[in-house]
Design an enzyme around this catalytic site. Structure first.
Site, PDB file in Angstrom:
ATOM      1  CB  SER A 106     -47.619  15.926  73.245  1.00 40.69           C
ATOM      2  OG  SER A 106     -48.189  16.534  71.627  1.00 40.69           O
ATOM      3  CG  ASP A 318     -42.824  21.821  72.742  1.00 43.66           C
ATOM      4  OD1 ASP A 318     -42.500  21.609  71.485  1.00 43.66           O
ATOM      5  OD2 ASP A 318     -43.907  20.977  73.630  1.00 43.66           O
ATOM      6  CG  HIS A 356     -43.114  17.938  71.666  1.00 39.33           C
ATOM      7  ND1 HIS A 356     -44.323  18.638  72.317  1.00 39.33           N
ATOM      8  CD2 HIS A 356     -44.272  16.515  72.045  1.00 39.33           C
ATOM      9  CE1 HIS A 356     -45.494  18.325  71.966  1.00 39.33           C
ATOM     10  NE2 HIS A 356     -45.494  16.901  71.631  1.00 39.33           N
TER      11      HIS A 356
END
Length: 425
Positions: A106, A318, A356
């Site tokens: 991320s 995601d 995610h």
């Protein structure tokens, strides 16, 4: 700078050091030392480091009136931590690390991209998961996704209907890889039409109203600059619907986008996200970023020329960072460096069913550190990577992760829960 307050920790094995260094990344707006990731690296024998990125707390208020702190967050804290950590390691052991790795997801993926682009000598290999490398353009997508379900009360899509929409996505796309197994392996080759769920009579849990259909279409769709007709950022993919509660379910947009506009672009803590206009505000936002936060350059030639390896992975489910953004970056690498240099330096793995940086419906446990080690240290170029789904401590499903543009396809026989029943093609 005089306004910097960058804090870092370096953890050194008292015995069993493997001779290597691993720096771990931060998510969101950073703001803390990543102790769990440090412990994981230490258990593997690494000297490990983490930084708080120059402030405390996972919020962007620190940036208001402090441009130097924004630079610390954007790239300086990670680079300084790498440089100082290597000095600490050399002082402790009398020798520097043989290999240096960066491992983040991320915001950590963004940090890895920034390192490859700005400081190609810092690391020998970079693992960048779900890289939010274009924070500014991505923030338009996140705000507009939230706005899609908050235009009025009628546009909101409740959780029960998200699962209904997910079923429609599976019906349309799941079996295209030869296996109806609850995972969509190639969402780019499939489109979900929310109109198939249109309520015939009264509203109900198994159908969508016209306002909800329009909201769903907006979330799937890319953000387009109306002035040029060009795509600003891709939308989310078929199969991601159960996680729309994250990007479109709360009262305000996801914090990493909401706070970018509040504290970096408009410098107004009371900013109303309903006023965002791509035509009016895109250039303004990009100027406010100016490459401080977003790491969009595909020119990583210096990193590649010194033997650097970049491993990117991204879950197809995601919603925080739409995965087609990683595809777009990989394609730009090919355009910039050429196929041969990309093949020798970069891998992109798109993971069916996961959200995610993890979670989701599919096999989501895999070891990219070993993949990076084998490639950088022993010259063993990676092909497929085996991922596992673990329930109550037991492996219940495995699946190969394929290097883009290949996808895992069912061979036509064998268990759908065994990686051996699939091949990358």
């Amino acid at each position: 700078s005089a306004d910097s307050d960058i804090r870092s920790e370096v953890w050194l094995p008292m015995k069993g050091w493997n001779g290597k260094f691993q720096q771990v990344g931060n998510g969101g707006w950073g703001g803390s030392i990543q102790y769990a990731a440090l412990a994981t690296a230490l258990r593997r024998g690494y000297a490990a480091a983490s930084t708080d990125t120059g402030h405390v707390g996972d919020a962007a208020r620190f940036a208001l009136g402090h441009p130097e702190k924004l630079i610390d967050f954007g790239y300086r804290a990670v680079h300084e931590t790498a440089v100082r950590s290597k000095a600490v390691i050399t002082g402790a052991y009398g020798v520097g690390p043989r290999f240096s790795y960066f491992n983040g997801c991320s915001g950590g993926g963004r940090q890895g991209f920034m390192e490859a682009q700005r400081y190609p000598d810092d690391f020998d290999a970079i693992i960048a998961g779900a890289p939010g490398y274009n924070r500014t353009d991505q923030s338009f997508q996140l705000v507009l996704a939230s706005l899609a379900t908050h235009r009025d009360e009628a546009s909101f899509i409740p959780v029960t209907k998200l699962h209904t929409l997910h079923k429609a996505a599976l019906n349309a796309c799941d079996a295209r890889d030869g296996a109806a197994d609850g995972l969509i392996s190639d969402p780019m080759a499939c489109r979900v039409d929310p109109n198939v769920l249109a309520c015939k009579d009264a509203d109900g849990a198994e159908c969508l109203t016209p306002a909800q259909i329009e909201a769903a279409k907006r979330i799937y769709a890319p953000v387009i600059d109306p002035r040029t007709g060009r795509e600003v950022f891709p939308g989310v993919e078929a199969g991601s619907e159960p996680r729309w509660t994250v990007n479109a379910g709360g009262p305000r947009p996801l914090g990493m986008s909401d706070e970018l506009f509040k504290y970096v672009v408009f410098k107004d803590p009371e900013w109303d996200f309903r006023t965002l206009d791509v035509a009016k505000h895109l250039d303004m936002a990009r100027r406010a970023d100016g490459g401080t936060i977003s790491a969009t350059s595909p020119n990583i030639k210096s990193f590649v020329d010194r033997g650097g390896k970049l491993i990117i992975y991204h879950g197809w489910g995601d919603t925080n960072v739409p995965p087609r953004s990683s595809v777009n970056y990989y394609d730009k690498l090919v355009e910039t460096l050429g196929k041969n240099q990309v093949a020798s330096s970069t891998r992109l793995y798109l993971v069916p069913g996961i959200g995610h940086c993890g979670g989701g419906e599919g096999p989501n446990v895999f070891d990219m550190v070993t993949v990076a080690e084998e490639w950088r240290e022993r010259g063993k170029a990676p092909t497929e990577v085996i991922a596992s789904q673990i329930v109550d401590g037991k492996v219940v499903r495995t699946r190969p992760l394929c290097q883009y543009p290949l996808i895992p396809r069912y061979k036509g026989s064998g268990s759908l829960d065994q990686a051996a029943s699939f091949e990358c093609r």
